[in-house]
Write a protein that holds these residues in place. Structure first.
Motif, PDB file in Angstrom:
ATOM      1  N   SER A 313       0.824  -1.198   0.000  1.00  0.00           N
ATOM      2  CA  SER A 313       0.000   0.000   0.000  1.00  0.00           C
ATOM      3  C   SER A 313       0.865   1.258   0.000  1.00  0.00           C
ATOM      4  N   VAL A 314       0.340   2.320  -0.631  1.00  0.00           N
ATOM      5  CA  VAL A 314       1.029   3.610  -0.631  1.00  0.00           C
ATOM      6  C   VAL A 314       0.125   4.698  -0.057  1.00  0.00           C
ATOM      7  N   GLY A 315      -0.749   4.321   0.864  1.00  0.00           N
ATOM      8  CA  GLY A 315      -1.496   5.364   1.533  1.00  0.00           C
ATOM      9  C   GLY A 315      -2.950   5.080   1.786  1.00  0.00           C
ATOM     10  N   TYR A 316      -3.523   4.092   1.093  1.00  0.00           N
ATOM     11  CA  TYR A 316      -4.916   3.756   1.394  1.00  0.00           C
ATOM     12  C   TYR A 316      -5.111   2.255   1.275  1.00  0.00           C
ATOM     13  N   GLU A 317      -5.697   1.675   2.304  1.00  0.00           N
ATOM     14  CA  GLU A 317      -6.162   0.286   2.267  1.00  0.00           C
ATOM     15  C   GLU A 317      -7.227   0.147   3.339  1.00  0.00           C
ATOM     16  N   GLU A 318      -8.275  -0.574   3.011  1.00  0.00           N
ATOM     17  CA  GLU A 318      -9.374  -0.714   3.963  1.00  0.00           C
ATOM     18  C   GLU A 318     -10.245  -1.881   3.538  1.00  0.00           C
ATOM     19  N   THR A 319     -10.790  -2.582   4.537  1.00  0.00           N
ATOM     20  CA  THR A 319     -11.786  -3.610   4.284  1.00  0.00           C
ATOM     21  C   THR A 319     -13.162  -2.980   4.468  1.00  0.00           C
ATOM     22  N   LEU A 320     -13.915  -2.907   3.390  1.00  0.00           N
ATOM     23  CA  LEU A 320     -15.232  -2.290   3.402  1.00  0.00           C
ATOM     24  C   LEU A 320     -16.309  -3.358   3.587  1.00  0.00           C
ATOM     25  N   SER A 321     -17.456  -2.951   4.081  1.00  0.00           N
ATOM     26  CA  SER A 321     -18.588  -3.863   4.237  1.00  0.00           C
ATOM     27  C   SER A 321     -19.622  -3.569   3.150  1.00  0.00           C
ATOM     28  N   LEU A 322     -19.995  -4.590   2.401  1.00  0.00           N
ATOM     29  CA  LEU A 322     -20.995  -4.445   1.341  1.00  0.00           C
ATOM     30  C   LEU A 322     -22.327  -5.021   1.796  1.00  0.00           C
ATOM     31  N   GLY A 323     -23.404  -4.354   1.358  1.00  0.00           N
ATOM     32  CA  GLY A 323     -24.743  -4.880   1.554  1.00  0.00           C
ATOM     33  C   GLY A 323     -25.312  -5.373   0.247  1.00  0.00           C
ATOM     34  N   THR A 324     -26.599  -5.696   0.243  1.00  0.00           N
ATOM     35  CA  THR A 324     -27.217  -6.279  -0.946  1.00  0.00           C
ATOM     36  C   THR A 324     -27.827  -5.231  -1.882  1.00  0.00           C
ATOM     37  N   ALA A 325     -27.814  -3.965  -1.480  1.00  0.00           N
ATOM     38  CA  ALA A 325     -28.319  -2.886  -2.336  1.00  0.00           C
ATOM     39  C   ALA A 325     -27.151  -2.032  -2.811  1.00  0.00           C
ATOM     40  N   TRP A 326     -27.309  -1.443  -3.997  1.00  0.00           N
ATOM     41  CA  TRP A 326     -26.255  -0.567  -4.506  1.00  0.00           C
ATOM     42  C   TRP A 326     -25.977   0.560  -3.508  1.00  0.00           C
ATOM     43  N   LYS A 327     -24.706   0.812  -3.274  1.00  0.00           N
ATOM     44  CA  LYS A 327     -24.297   1.913  -2.397  1.00  0.00           C
ATOM     45  C   LYS A 327     -23.129   2.635  -3.033  1.00  0.00           C
ATOM     46  N   LYS A 328     -23.187   3.953  -3.019  1.00  0.00           N
ATOM     47  CA  LYS A 328     -22.098   4.761  -3.556  1.00  0.00           C
ATOM     48  C   LYS A 328     -21.021   4.946  -2.489  1.00  0.00           C
ATOM     49  N   HIS A 329     -19.767   4.698  -2.883  1.00  0.00           N
ATOM     50  CA  HIS A 329     -18.622   4.884  -1.996  1.00  0.00           C
ATOM     51  C   HIS A 329     -17.755   6.007  -2.559  1.00  0.00           C
ATOM     52  N   GLU A 330     -17.405   6.956  -1.718  1.00  0.00           N
ATOM     53  CA  GLU A 330     -16.512   8.048  -2.099  1.00  0.00           C
ATOM     54  C   GLU A 330     -15.387   8.104  -1.079  1.00  0.00           C
TER      55      GLU A 330
END
Length: 792
Positions: A313-330
């Motif tokens: 990594s060079v500055g960003y890494e993360e484990t995100l949680s997804l649901g079953t509906a579309w979600k916008k990530h910024e």
């Protein structure tokens, strides 16, 4: 634990360079310039050591101390920040501590990468150094990539025990094929050293220095159509799909991609969706936007990293949680490093088999208003939500403590009324674990720093874990450190847990000199298993017998023809035969989000096969992650449902200034106050959960931490706020010190934490007497501690 070089989560630490030189090439370059540079006789700080007169007026700094990356093979060394000398302008240096002498000089290195250097130019290289004992180090300028050939400059410096400025002219005799690097090769001795104030300077107009990579710059932006799909093992496929109406493409066919799985990937990076060749530079601000959903709730790992080895990594890494509906990530972030040769944005999907859909992906430089606002000084409160705090308090009051009943009688067995009784807890029953570095801890052989270490370490420790000494490579080389750590635990009445005598990861990453087929692995593991169980028998509370079996399934893969996992099951059964008293654990990391229930499933398979699995450990060191406390509580509940003890192990979050991730807080960094707040919250959650039996802090001292600044005591043995927090919790808030007075029947009582007590009785007309008593966890006692006083 030491940090291996691979595509795993460990690569996001500062151990991220590849910097090795072939022995033959090294010999030639050193022979060509064999002068050993030493300070002039009598020279103090500020003295120079130069092979040639200084270049006329170097004025451009091409690389400096902050550009140095670090690498250690085989866990033989750790790196930590240290204070640079005032003569060097102050600031941060780096301290290198060795667990043992490296096998090769280039096994421990620091390097400044990505340099655009040219032959025929006179550069000036300088740095400050000191060592615990006089020793040498080699510096070269070489290719920044395989085969790492030197480019005509290599110098060996002699380093003494006081800070000294070392400098020399440096010229190349050949041009690099791509980029160059300055590489410090530190593995020629095991004496610790410190480096500070490194600079590589060149004359004005000498060239671009680090201004731009030579290989390629990469694209400033990337979009959905540039995402590429990669999988290993035939376990996943990618198909075009329809994105949400509010994403770019407006819900048109092909505006999204969906990845489906036919089987669980062996490793989480075995299935990836990547935007390659993106331009990322240290200190730059960038924004990632995408929409995502999954067939069922699941994790999705995202990072920005090197688009080539070591993929860190060079500055960003993360484990995100997804649901079953579309979600916008910024996501907006500031890069902490310069990728080599360019950057990439990668979704790693192999944690689960639920389908993942991605739409509207975009990577670009952040606009001024989007640049993350980071408060480097803010300290988070860390208080638990009210409902969770109530549950924690209930457990601490009802599960961690029990009733104390005592009676005092004289030498004739008659009740003593009015006796003053002090009941003081001197050792917790709960296992507050700390590691010890790979050293000899035998009394009389300890160095002064080890004595300082132990003086601060012991008051908050009831469980001792060798950080590396029971692992294969270290144990095979020298069993004395492990034996001395075990003896220290036994002699001081502290519980002992062995760690990772079996570890698939070390074969491909740390012990590369051998082709590890199954026969060789068995020949390596079995004697060590027998020897450790014999050596530690009689004082061996737990063993993390086979470490990281889910995240590092190397043994299962190499031994597939012999049953793979069955071989590990057989080793667990053999360990139980050798010492039925030792509790066997299954220990892995990233179970909060990334691994999901994969470790749970392994625990259930082992138990179904007849293995006496006593505990499941979560290595609580996910890179820069501070999870919401309710999510952590849910993890502890989930592990407890497997019918085992729950352990939080390998807790490490450095106060290194990295941005905190995980969703609990935004816009703050890992400073010393937040390290303390995180540990206080984590310890309260664990001690307040009825299924948790052990908490292990993995790095105590910055001078021996697998992640720089990972300790709770700094390099100079000054306690950090995090140390004070743990000390206050363990020795004050969660301690018992009662002042009682016996009744007419000679009885007194109270309530206290389970553990070992010193009970001091002062009766009228008698000298004070002190008794050692134990309050065991279990049903409330019906019989009192009977304290019989000696004849006056």
């Amino acid at each position: 634990m030491p940090v291996p070089m691979t595509t795993s989560r460990r690569l996001s630490t500062s151990l991220r360079s590849i910097c090795s030189v072939r022995p033959a090439i090294l010999a030639l370059t050193v022979a060509a310039s064999a002068a050993c540079l030493k300070p002039a006789p009598g020279a103090g700080p500020g003295a120079t050591t130069a092979a040639a007169p200084a270049a006329a007026g170097p004025s451009v700094v091409l690389a400096s101390q902050d550009d140095l990356d670090t690498r250690a093979e085989g866990g033989v060394a750790t790196f930590a920040d240290s204070a640079a000398p005032a003569e060097a302008g102050g600031g941060r240096g780096v301290a290198i501590v060795f667990a043992s002498k490296p096998a090769r000089e280039w096994d421990v290195e620091m390097a400044a990468h990505g340099l655009a250097l040219a032959p025929g130019v006179k550069y000036r290289l300088s740095f400050w150094a000191k060592a615990r004992a006089e020793r040498g180090l080699l510096v070269d300028i070489s290719e920044d990539g395989a085969p790492w050939n030197a480019l005509g400059f290599a110098r060996r410096f002699s380093v003494g025990t006081t800070w000294t400025r070392l400098e020399t002219d440096a010229s190349l005799t050949m041009a690099p094929k791509g980029q160059a690097r300055v590489c410090f090769k530190l593995g020629g001795a095991a004496d610790g050293l410190e480096l500070a104030g490194f600079k590589l300077e060149g004359p004005s107009g000498a060239g671009p220095g680090r201004a731009a990579p030579v290989a390629r710059e990469g694209a400033a932006t990337a979009e959905q159509g540039q995402l590429t799909f990669r999988q290993e093992g035939g376990v996943a496929t990618q198909t075009p799909d329809v994105g949400p109406p509010d994403a770019p493409g407006g819900g048109a066919p092909g505006s999204a991609m969906t990845v489906t799985f036919s089987a669980l990937p062996k490793r989480f990076w075995d299935v990836e969706v990547t935007a390659h060749d993106v331009a990322v530079h240290r200190g730059g601000a960038y924004k990632i936007t995408f929409w995502a959903k999954a067939a069922a709730p699941r994790p999705l790992y995202l990072d920005v990293s090197h688009d080539g080895p070591p993929y860190s990594s060079v500055g960003y890494e993360e484990t995100l949680s997804l649901g079953t509906a579309w979600k916008k990530h910024e996501i907006a972030f500031i890069a902490s490093g310069n990728p080599r040769p360019v950057g990439r944005v990668v979704f790693k999907m192999g944690h689960a088999t639920d389908a993942v859909s991605i739409a509207g992906f975009q990577f670009r430089p952040a606009q001024p208003a989007e640049v993350p606002v980071i408060d480097k000084d803010k300290v988070v409160d860390g208080a638990l939500p009210a409902a969770l705090e109530a549950r924690v308090r209930e457990t601490i009051n009802e599960t961690r403590q029990g009733p104390i009943k005592l009676s005092v009688v004289d030498d004739q067995g008659r009740a003593v009324a009015g006796a003053e009784v002090r009941v003081k807890l001197v050792k917790h029953r709960f296992l507050f674990g700390q590691t010890l570095p790979h050293r000899d801890w035998t009394p009389g052989r300890r160095l002064p720093w080890q004595e300082k270490f132990l003086a601060l370490w012991e008051p908050i420790t009831t469980l001792v874990v060798p950080e590396n000494s029971t692992k294969g490579g270290q144990w095979n080389h020298n069993t004395k450190p492990a034996e001395s750590i075990w003896a220290l635990a036994r002699d001081r009445g502290l519980a002992f847990k062995s760690h990772a005598p079996i570890w698939g990861w070390e074969y491909p990453e740390y012990r590369k000199g051998t082709t590890w087929d199954c026969a060789r692995i068995k020949a390596d593991v079995q004697p060590r298993l027998e020897a450790q169980l014999a050596m530690f028998k009689g004082h061996h509370a737990y063993s993390d017998l086979a470490n990281e079996m889910v995240s590092a399934p190397y043994i299962q893969e190499q031994c597939a023809s012999e049953g793979g996992e069955k071989l590990l099951i057989d080793w667990y059964k053999r360990a139980h035969e050798l010492d039925p008293a030792v509790k066997l654990t299954i220990n892995d990391y990233d179970q909060t989000r990334g691994r999901g229930t994969r470790v749970d499933d392994l625990v259930k398979r082992f138990k179904a096969a007849g293995v006496a699995v006593a505990a499941q450990g979560e290595q609580f060191h996910d890179q820069n992650m501070w999870y919401p406390p309710d999510e952590v509580w849910g993890l502890l509940d989930r592990l407890a449902a497997n019918g085992v003890e729950v352990h939080l192990t390998e807790i490490t979050q450095p106060d290194d200034g990295a941005t905190i991730r995980g969703g609990y807080v935004d816009g703050v960094v890992w400073n010393s106050g937040n390290q303390a707040a995180f540990l206080k919250q984590t310890y309260r959650l664990a001690f307040g959960h009825p299924a948790v039996e052990s908490i292990v802090m993995w790095n105590f001292w910055d001078g021996a931490s697998w992640r720089p600044r990972g300790g709770i005591v700094d390099q100079a043995f000054q306690p950090k706020p995090s140390y004070q927090v743990l000390h206050d919790l363990i020795t004050r808030e969660w301690s018992t010190d009662l002042a009682l007075k016996t009744s007419a029947r000679g009885e007194a009582g109270g309530r206290g934490f389970y553990g070992t007590y010193e009970v001091t009785v002062t009766a009228p007309g008698r000298k004070s007497q002190t008794f050692r008593q134990t309050l065991d966890k279990g049903p409330a006692p019906t019989a009192a501690w009977k304290l019989q006083l000696a004849r006056p």
